[in-house]
Design an enzyme around this catalytic site. Structure first.
Site, PDB file in Angstrom:
ATOM      1  N   SER A   1     -14.961   0.349   0.910  1.00  0.00           N
ATOM      2  CA  SER A   1     -16.143   0.118   1.766  1.00  0.00           C
ATOM      3  C   SER A   1     -17.370   0.011   0.881  1.00  0.00           C
ATOM      4  CB  SER A   1     -16.304   1.302   2.730  1.00  0.00           C
ATOM      5  OG  SER A   1     -17.578   1.291   3.325  1.00  0.00           O
TER       6      SER A   1
ATOM      7  N   TYR B   1     -17.738  10.122   5.525  1.00  0.00           N
ATOM      8  CA  TYR B   1     -17.065   8.815   5.416  1.00  0.00           C
ATOM      9  C   TYR B   1     -17.394   8.193   4.055  1.00  0.00           C
ATOM     10  CZ  TYR B   1     -15.836   3.927   6.364  1.00  0.00           C
ATOM     11  OH  TYR B   1     -15.293   2.667   6.293  1.00  0.00           O
TER      12      TYR B   1
HETATM   13  N1  LIG Z   1     -14.772  -2.153  10.323  1.00  0.00           N
HETATM   14  C1  LIG Z   1     -15.670  -2.040   9.361  1.00  0.00           C
HETATM   15  O1  LIG Z   1     -16.873  -2.305   9.571  1.00  0.00           O
HETATM   16  C2  LIG Z   1     -15.244  -1.606   7.976  1.00  0.00           C
HETATM   17  C3  LIG Z   1     -16.135  -1.818   6.917  1.00  0.00           C
HETATM   18  C4  LIG Z   1     -15.772  -1.428   5.625  1.00  0.00           C
HETATM   19  C5  LIG Z   1     -14.532  -0.845   5.406  1.00  0.00           C
HETATM   20  N2  LIG Z   1     -13.678  -0.647   6.465  1.00  0.00           N
HETATM   21  C6  LIG Z   1     -12.395  -0.013   6.171  1.00  0.00           C
HETATM   22  O2  LIG Z   1     -11.363  -0.899   6.550  1.00  0.00           O
HETATM   23  C7  LIG Z   1     -10.205  -0.153   6.929  1.00  0.00           C
HETATM   24  C8  LIG Z   1      -9.709  -0.620   8.299  1.00  0.00           C
HETATM   25  O3  LIG Z   1     -10.739  -0.365   9.238  1.00  0.00           O
HETATM   26  P1  LIG Z   1     -10.782  -1.071  10.678  1.00  0.00           P
HETATM   27  O4  LIG Z   1     -12.198  -1.348  10.954  1.00  0.00           O
HETATM   28  O5  LIG Z   1      -9.787  -2.151  10.751  1.00  0.00           O
HETATM   29  O6  LIG Z   1     -10.361   0.179  11.595  1.00  0.00           O
HETATM   30  P2  LIG Z   1      -9.556   0.246  12.981  1.00  0.00           P
HETATM   31  O7  LIG Z   1     -10.042   1.486  13.641  1.00  0.00           O
HETATM   32  O8  LIG Z   1      -9.608  -1.041  13.714  1.00  0.00           O
HETATM   33  O9  LIG Z   1      -8.036   0.453  12.498  1.00  0.00           O
HETATM   34  C9  LIG Z   1      -7.645   1.579  11.760  1.00  0.00           C
HETATM   35  C10 LIG Z   1      -6.132   1.746  11.894  1.00  0.00           C
HETATM   36  O10 LIG Z   1      -5.762   2.886  11.105  1.00  0.00           O
HETATM   37  C11 LIG Z   1      -4.794   3.617  11.844  1.00  0.00           C
HETATM   38  N3  LIG Z   1      -4.763   5.020  11.413  1.00  0.00           N
HETATM   39  C12 LIG Z   1      -5.667   6.004  11.671  1.00  0.00           C
HETATM   40  N4  LIG Z   1      -5.264   7.158  11.137  1.00  0.00           N
HETATM   41  C13 LIG Z   1      -4.065   6.918  10.518  1.00  0.00           C
HETATM   42  C14 LIG Z   1      -3.150   7.720   9.795  1.00  0.00           C
HETATM   43  N5  LIG Z   1      -3.370   9.036   9.601  1.00  0.00           N
HETATM   44  N6  LIG Z   1      -2.039   7.144   9.286  1.00  0.00           N
HETATM   45  C15 LIG Z   1      -1.791   5.816   9.508  1.00  0.00           C
HETATM   46  N7  LIG Z   1      -2.617   5.008  10.192  1.00  0.00           N
HETATM   47  C16 LIG Z   1      -3.747   5.551  10.689  1.00  0.00           C
HETATM   48  C17 LIG Z   1      -5.234   3.478  13.294  1.00  0.00           C
HETATM   49  O11 LIG Z   1      -4.178   3.780  14.207  1.00  0.00           O
HETATM   50  C18 LIG Z   1      -5.671   2.023  13.330  1.00  0.00           C
HETATM   51  O12 LIG Z   1      -4.594   1.175  13.669  1.00  0.00           O
HETATM   52  C19 LIG Z   1     -10.624   1.322   6.894  1.00  0.00           C
HETATM   53  O13 LIG Z   1     -10.211   1.910   5.668  1.00  0.00           O
HETATM   54  C20 LIG Z   1     -12.133   1.255   6.957  1.00  0.00           C
HETATM   55  O14 LIG Z   1     -12.737   2.387   6.368  1.00  0.00           O
HETATM   56  C21 LIG Z   1     -14.003  -1.020   7.736  1.00  0.00           C
END
Ligand SMILES: NC(=O)c1ccc[n+]([C@@H]2O[C@H](COP(=O)([O-])OP(=O)(O)OC[C@H]3O[C@@H](n4cnc5c(N)ncnc54)[C@H](O)[C@@H]3O)[C@@H](O)[C@H]2O)c1
Length: 276
Positions: free
Chosen positions: A134, A147
């Site tokens: 991130s 976070y």
């Molecule tokens: N969405 C954003 O703006 C953003 C920005 C930068 C980085 N990220 C990073 O990208 C990655 C994906 O984020 P996203 O936005 O797609 O989130 P999301 O909430 O859409 O999906 C996250 C997924 O992780 C799964 N999960 C949660 N806890 C878990 C566990 N203990 N074991 C296995 N699976 C688990 C959930 O069931 C879900 O399917 C994350 O690491 C997040 O920090 C997201």
């Protein structure tokens, strides 16, 4: 074409990455704590995709999942450590359990995955590990305390292991998406303390997925996005005094931009509150 294991593949960036990886001919293991969600997505992707239950916090579950993927699709050649969670709110508003949950999922989870995959990849003589991190791994941001701390730690761990393994058969890439339209971002939209995320226009998960799947082939060391803005943010994060001056202004701009997107943009904490 590779066997690719993607964590957090039931939703958001992980699901989009699974779709894109299958589209480009890879065999994909969709691993998630939400097995029903992963099974639903895998069912849309045909025989090259399989769903696996995995809680990334559980070291033993990693070994079970890697064995199951090897049986059904072949030994994992690419690990995309993507699963992550957020609890929004200022540090003092979150419970110790919420702080711990973020550390366990966002930091210890990918560490477990890297260690489990690394020994197998070393033994098989090849492998690539992609960490989805991130931009908050560079920036101290209000509303993203633990976070951001987990993402700072994850970046440090990732690069440290990559340096340790530089002579070995395993390669490493880390990707720092900006705000991306997923359920995680929806959660941030619902909490005014996380308003800073609206400083930039969010990307689609498909755009981020394309960058991640490109990384499987190109093996970049590190990607920030957008390229120029990301580099500026990376440098800015080194200067906390500058951040104290800039962040309240960026937050005010983000609050204006978020109007119409956030259901109830009330009670954004005041500047003095932010930097106590
Ligand atoms: N969405 C954003 O703006 C953003 C920005 C930068 C980085 N990220 C990073 O990208 C990655 C994906 O984020 P996203 O936005 O797609 O989130 P999301 O909430 O859409 O999906 C996250 C997924 O992780 C799964 N999960 C949660 N806890 C878990 C566990 N203990 N074991 C296995 N699976 C688990 C959930 O069931 C879900 O399917 C994350 O690491 C997040 O920090 C997201």
């Amino acid at each position: 074409m590779s066997v690719v294991l993607i964590t957090g593949a039931a939703s958001g960036i992980g699901a989009a990455t699974a779709r894109e990886a299958v589209r480009r001919g890879h065999r994909v293991a969709l691993a998630d704590i939400d097995l029903a969600g992963a099974t639903r997505i895998a069912g849309q992707l045909g025989p090259a995709a399989r769903a696996f239950e995995l809680d990334i916090r559980d070291e033993a579950a990693w070994e079970t999942a890697l064995d199951a993927v090897a049986d059904q699709l072949g030994p994992v050649e690419v690990l995309v450590n993507n699963a992550g969670i957020i609890h929004t709110g200022y540090a003092r508003q979150l419970s110790p359990a919420e702080h711990r949950h973020m550390v366990e999922v966002n930091l210890l989870g990918p560490i477990n995955g890297m260690l489990a995959a690394l020994s197998r990849m070393r033994a098989q003589g090849h492998g690539h590990i992609v960490t989805v991190c991130s931009m908050s791994s560079f920036l101290p941001l209000p509303g993203y305390t633990t976070y951001g701390a987990t993402k700072h730690g994850l970046r440090a761990f990732h690069h440290s292991v990559a340096i340790e393994e530089r002579e070995g058969p395993v390669t490493f890439s880390i990707i720092h998406p900006p705000g991306t339209r997923t359920p995680m971002l929806d959660q941030e939209m619902a909490d005014p303390s996380a308003v800073i995320t609206f400083a930039e226009k969010p990307l689609t998960p498909e755009k981020v997925a394309s960058v991640i799947v490109d990384a499987i082939v190109r093996k970049p060391v590190e990607i920030v996005h957008p390229a120029i803005g990301g580099r500026v943010q990376r440098v800015a994060g080194v200067f906390p005094r500058l951040m104290r001056f800039v962040i309240p202004k960026v937050a005010a701009m983000a609050k204006r931009r978020s109007t119409g997107l956030v259901p109830a943009p009330t009670a954004v904490p005041e500047q003095g509150d932010t930097h106590r």
